[in-house]
Design a protein around this motif. Structure first.
Motif, PDB file in Angstrom:
ATOM      1  N   SER A 128       0.857  -1.271  -0.044  1.00 53.30           N
ATOM      2  CA  SER A 128       0.141  -0.096  -0.026  1.00 53.30           C
ATOM      3  C   SER A 128       0.955   1.236   0.015  1.00 53.30           C
ATOM      4  O   SER A 128       0.363   2.214   0.002  1.00 53.30           O
ATOM      5  CB  SER A 128      -0.986  -0.014   1.254  1.00 53.30           C
ATOM      6  N   ILE A 129       2.274   1.289   0.056  1.00 55.08           N
ATOM      7  CA  ILE A 129       3.101   2.405   0.212  1.00 55.08           C
ATOM      8  C   ILE A 129       3.207   2.973  -1.273  1.00 55.08           C
ATOM      9  O   ILE A 129       3.123   2.575  -2.240  1.00 55.08           O
ATOM     10  CB  ILE A 129       4.585   1.913   0.452  1.00 55.08           C
ATOM     11  N   VAL A 130       2.786   4.234  -1.381  1.00 49.34           N
ATOM     12  CA  VAL A 130       3.025   5.161  -2.599  1.00 49.34           C
ATOM     13  C   VAL A 130       4.190   5.894  -2.342  1.00 49.34           C
ATOM     14  O   VAL A 130       4.667   6.575  -1.233  1.00 49.34           O
ATOM     15  CB  VAL A 130       1.965   6.233  -2.511  1.00 49.34           C
ATOM     16  N   ASN A 131       5.183   5.625  -3.345  1.00 48.45           N
ATOM     17  CA  ASN A 131       6.490   6.364  -3.432  1.00 48.45           C
ATOM     18  C   ASN A 131       6.269   7.592  -4.022  1.00 48.45           C
ATOM     19  O   ASN A 131       5.310   8.017  -4.665  1.00 48.45           O
ATOM     20  CB  ASN A 131       7.544   5.571  -4.156  1.00 48.45           C
ATOM     21  N   ALA A 132       7.331   8.592  -4.046  1.00 46.49           N
ATOM     22  CA  ALA A 132       7.281   9.848  -4.643  1.00 46.49           C
ATOM     23  C   ALA A 132       8.319   9.784  -5.733  1.00 46.49           C
ATOM     24  O   ALA A 132       9.254   9.523  -5.814  1.00 46.49           O
ATOM     25  CB  ALA A 132       7.958  10.772  -3.509  1.00 46.49           C
ATOM     26  N   LEU A 133       7.518  10.243  -6.885  1.00 48.58           N
ATOM     27  CA  LEU A 133       8.232  10.353  -8.314  1.00 48.58           C
ATOM     28  C   LEU A 133       8.554  11.880  -8.722  1.00 48.58           C
ATOM     29  O   LEU A 133       7.660  12.692  -8.460  1.00 48.58           O
ATOM     30  CB  LEU A 133       7.398   9.766  -9.372  1.00 48.58           C
ATOM     31  N   THR A 134       9.498  12.212  -8.850  1.00 48.65           N
ATOM     32  CA  THR A 134      10.285  13.471  -9.048  1.00 48.65           C
ATOM     33  C   THR A 134      11.023  13.716 -10.108  1.00 48.65           C
ATOM     34  O   THR A 134      11.880  12.807 -10.650  1.00 48.65           O
ATOM     35  CB  THR A 134      10.963  14.148  -8.088  1.00 48.65           C
ATOM     36  N   ILE A 135      10.778  14.935 -11.037  1.00 51.27           N
ATOM     37  CA  ILE A 135      11.318  15.082 -12.264  1.00 51.27           C
ATOM     38  C   ILE A 135      12.009  16.452 -12.207  1.00 51.27           C
ATOM     39  O   ILE A 135      11.417  17.420 -11.857  1.00 51.27           O
ATOM     40  CB  ILE A 135      10.227  14.915 -13.434  1.00 51.27           C
ATOM     41  N   ASP A 136      13.144  16.503 -12.262  1.00 51.19           N
ATOM     42  CA  ASP A 136      14.035  17.788 -12.226  1.00 51.19           C
ATOM     43  C   ASP A 136      13.879  18.452 -13.674  1.00 51.19           C
ATOM     44  O   ASP A 136      14.709  17.795 -14.626  1.00 51.19           O
ATOM     45  CB  ASP A 136      15.415  17.504 -11.851  1.00 51.19           C
ATOM     46  N   ARG A 169       8.804   2.509   4.775  1.00 54.25           N
ATOM     47  CA  ARG A 169       9.043   4.009   4.352  1.00 54.25           C
ATOM     48  C   ARG A 169       8.640   4.163   2.935  1.00 54.25           C
ATOM     49  O   ARG A 169       9.049   3.558   1.957  1.00 54.25           O
ATOM     50  CB  ARG A 169      10.333   4.690   4.507  1.00 54.25           C
ATOM     51  N   PRO A 170       8.302   5.394   2.373  1.00 55.38           N
ATOM     52  CA  PRO A 170       7.934   5.530   1.082  1.00 55.38           C
ATOM     53  C   PRO A 170       9.497   5.947   0.403  1.00 55.38           C
ATOM     54  O   PRO A 170      10.182   6.808   1.096  1.00 55.38           O
ATOM     55  CB  PRO A 170       7.074   6.905   0.880  1.00 55.38           C
ATOM     56  N   ALA A 171       9.966   5.588  -0.815  1.00 59.21           N
ATOM     57  CA  ALA A 171      11.092   6.045  -1.513  1.00 59.21           C
ATOM     58  C   ALA A 171      10.844   7.171  -2.278  1.00 59.21           C
ATOM     59  O   ALA A 171       9.670   7.630  -2.686  1.00 59.21           O
ATOM     60  CB  ALA A 171      11.477   4.947  -2.355  1.00 59.21           C
ATOM     61  N   ILE A 172      11.965   7.947  -2.581  1.00 61.39           N
ATOM     62  CA  ILE A 172      11.856   8.966  -3.531  1.00 61.39           C
ATOM     63  C   ILE A 172      12.829   8.642  -4.589  1.00 61.39           C
ATOM     64  O   ILE A 172      14.030   8.190  -4.511  1.00 61.39           O
ATOM     65  CB  ILE A 172      12.486  10.633  -2.845  1.00 61.39           C
ATOM     66  N   PHE A 173      12.309   9.009  -5.841  1.00 61.97           N
ATOM     67  CA  PHE A 173      12.948   8.512  -7.106  1.00 61.97           C
ATOM     68  C   PHE A 173      13.100   9.880  -8.194  1.00 61.97           C
ATOM     69  O   PHE A 173      11.987  10.672  -8.286  1.00 61.97           O
ATOM     70  CB  PHE A 173      12.240   7.491  -7.987  1.00 61.97           C
ATOM     71  N   TYR A 174      14.098  10.193  -8.591  1.00 58.85           N
ATOM     72  CA  TYR A 174      14.096  11.370  -9.486  1.00 58.85           C
ATOM     73  C   TYR A 174      14.903  11.195 -10.843  1.00 58.85           C
ATOM     74  O   TYR A 174      15.566  10.011 -11.007  1.00 58.85           O
ATOM     75  CB  TYR A 174      15.142  12.637  -8.757  1.00 58.85           C
ATOM     76  N   PHE A 175      14.413  11.825 -11.790  1.00 58.95           N
ATOM     77  CA  PHE A 175      15.224  11.779 -13.080  1.00 58.95           C
ATOM     78  C   PHE A 175      15.040  13.059 -13.829  1.00 58.95           C
ATOM     79  O   PHE A 175      14.393  13.986 -13.273  1.00 58.95           O
ATOM     80  CB  PHE A 175      14.719  10.386 -13.817  1.00 58.95           C
ATOM     81  N   HIS A 176      15.536  13.240 -15.123  1.00 59.50           N
ATOM     82  CA  HIS A 176      15.471  14.448 -15.928  1.00 59.50           C
ATOM     83  C   HIS A 176      15.093  14.348 -17.360  1.00 59.50           C
ATOM     84  O   HIS A 176      15.097  13.155 -17.587  1.00 59.50           O
ATOM     85  CB  HIS A 176      16.939  15.086 -15.862  1.00 59.50           C
ATOM     86  N   PRO A 177      13.947  15.063 -17.715  1.00 54.05           N
ATOM     87  CA  PRO A 177      13.703  15.147 -19.191  1.00 54.05           C
ATOM     88  C   PRO A 177      14.640  14.443 -20.075  1.00 54.05           C
ATOM     89  O   PRO A 177      14.355  13.737 -21.158  1.00 54.05           O
ATOM     90  CB  PRO A 177      13.128  16.268 -19.611  1.00 54.05           C
ATOM     91  N   TRP A 178      15.961  15.137 -20.132  1.00 56.89           N
ATOM     92  CA  TRP A 178      16.966  14.676 -21.053  1.00 56.89           C
ATOM     93  C   TRP A 178      17.272  13.495 -20.907  1.00 56.89           C
ATOM     94  O   TRP A 178      18.095  12.815 -22.092  1.00 56.89           O
ATOM     95  CB  TRP A 178      18.166  15.739 -21.065  1.00 56.89           C
ATOM     96  N   GLU A 179      17.195  12.599 -19.662  1.00 60.21           N
ATOM     97  CA  GLU A 179      17.455  11.120 -19.718  1.00 60.21           C
ATOM     98  C   GLU A 179      16.681  10.261 -20.565  1.00 60.21           C
ATOM     99  O   GLU A 179      17.134   9.021 -20.680  1.00 60.21           O
ATOM    100  CB  GLU A 179      17.636  11.046 -18.268  1.00 60.21           C
ATOM    101  N   ILE A 180      15.583  10.547 -21.246  1.00 59.40           N
ATOM    102  CA  ILE A 180      14.761   9.850 -22.102  1.00 59.40           C
ATOM    103  C   ILE A 180      14.879  10.287 -23.607  1.00 59.40           C
ATOM    104  O   ILE A 180      14.365   9.870 -24.396  1.00 59.40           O
ATOM    105  CB  ILE A 180      13.390   9.717 -21.729  1.00 59.40           C
ATOM    106  N   ASP A 181      16.086  11.144 -23.643  1.00 60.68           N
ATOM    107  CA  ASP A 181      16.316  11.681 -25.138  1.00 60.68           C
ATOM    108  C   ASP A 181      17.679  11.188 -25.734  1.00 60.68           C
ATOM    109  O   ASP A 181      18.687  12.211 -25.751  1.00 60.68           O
ATOM    110  CB  ASP A 181      16.178  13.195 -24.930  1.00 60.68           C
ATOM    111  N   PRO A 182      17.896   9.853 -26.156  1.00 62.11           N
ATOM    112  CA  PRO A 182      18.967   9.818 -26.589  1.00 62.11           C
ATOM    113  C   PRO A 182      19.442  10.429 -28.053  1.00 62.11           C
ATOM    114  O   PRO A 182      20.413  10.580 -28.612  1.00 62.11           O
ATOM    115  CB  PRO A 182      18.868   8.331 -27.086  1.00 62.11           C
ATOM    116  N   GLU A 183      18.499  11.357 -28.509  1.00 59.55           N
ATOM    117  CA  GLU A 183      18.987  12.061 -29.858  1.00 59.55           C
ATOM    118  C   GLU A 183      19.344  13.453 -29.613  1.00 59.55           C
ATOM    119  O   GLU A 183      19.808  14.169 -30.446  1.00 59.55           O
ATOM    120  CB  GLU A 183      17.422  12.060 -30.553  1.00 59.55           C
TER     121      GLU A 183
END
Length: 286
Positions: free
Chosen positions: A7-15, A222-236
């Motif tokens: 039932s734990i909801v984690n935090a998704l974060t985008i820089d 505990r809930p986890a925090i995950f982060y990533f950046h928009p450019w990380e899905i952009d191989p071009e």
């Protein structure tokens, strides 16, 4: 389908920053060149929003004021789809490289710009490159003075560019009205290991990140925090061949695999906004 973590909801974060605003590439993209450098952030954020909608995930978008001013419709769309708008500062300068006065001006401006565009309160702040640490102990006081409710600017790991290895692994007060919510780590062999996203998510096999989040959910409860950046899905994105081999490796490794890994992550775990995942529990514990 039942997701990991129960039932734990984690935090998704985008820089929300573009490829040319990354601190490691700063020598190749001086600020005076930003306005003439082609942006790719809009397309990448739209793709992220599509992924999140598909997997019924909510998240927090730590957005640069510089980006928000140029793409106000994008910021409004993020808010309209139910995600949290938070601050990544205005000009993506490390907090540790600014005076307290300059830092305050930057994060106050970012907060004002984002609140005006999104028409909502901006509660959260994340320092570029997790640049709040032992070298600038005054930073949390400035963040509180700027009117933020929480910071997510500390990564309790040892790294050559950031990190406070001895910092608490879970939310802790850093002022009368400010809490620090650090990026997720797992504790093994007497040290903290990063499992909260970023370059580690691209470098290491997906099961490593999934294992770490699962451990925090199941063992620490505990809930986890995950982060990533928009450019990380952009191989071009353009490749900066003049950057050092180390920088090129860190920035470009496995870009072509990240979107599929993110889709799997969104499917395997439950994800929500920072303010909704953490703040209610923190307020009831006061």
């Amino acid at each position: 389908m039942s997701r990991e973590g129960g039932s734990i909801v984690n935090a998704l974060t985008i820089d929300v920053e573009d490829y040319f605003q990354v601190s490691a590439l700063a020598p190749h993209f001086p600020k005076e060149s930003w306005n003439s450098t082609p942006c790719r952030v809009e397309r990448n954020v739209h793709r992220i929003l599509e992924l999140m909608h598909k997997h019924e995930a909510k998240g927090t978008f730590f957005t640069l004021g510089w980006i928000a001013e140029r793409y106000p419709k994008l910021v409004r769309l993020i808010a309209m789809e139910g995600h949290e708008i938070a601050s990544h500062g205005y000009g993506h300068q490390r907090a540790s490289e600014q005076t307290p006065e300059a830092f305050l001006a930057d994060i106050q401006l970012a907060k004002a710009v984002l609140e005006d565009i999104a028409d909502c309160e901006v509660k959260g702040y994340r320092a570029p490159s997790f640049s709040v640490g032992l070298s600038n102990p005054w930073a949390h006081g400035v963040i509180e003075a700027a009117g933020y409710t929480y910071s997510s600017s500390v990564y309790p790991v040892k790294h050559d560019h950031y990190g406070v290895p001895d910092a608490p692994r879970f939310p802790y007060p850093v002022g009368k009205a400010l809490v620090e919510i650090p990026i997720t780590t797992v504790r093994r062999l007497g040290r903290n290991w990063p499992v909260g996203g970023g370059g580690y998510f691209r470098l290491l096999p997906y099961p490593v990140s999934a294992w770490g989040i699962r451990k925090v959910n199941q063992e620490d409860r505990r809930p986890a925090i995950f982060y990533f950046h928009p450019w990380e899905i952009d191989p071009e994105q353009p490749v900066v061949k003049e950057a050092s081999a180390k920088t090129r490796f860190r920035h470009y490794v496995n870009l072509e695999r990240t979107e599929d890994r993110l889709a799997r992550l969104l499917q395997d775990f439950s994800w929500g906004r920072m303010d909704e995942v953490f703040l209610p529990a923190l307020q009831t514990s006061v």
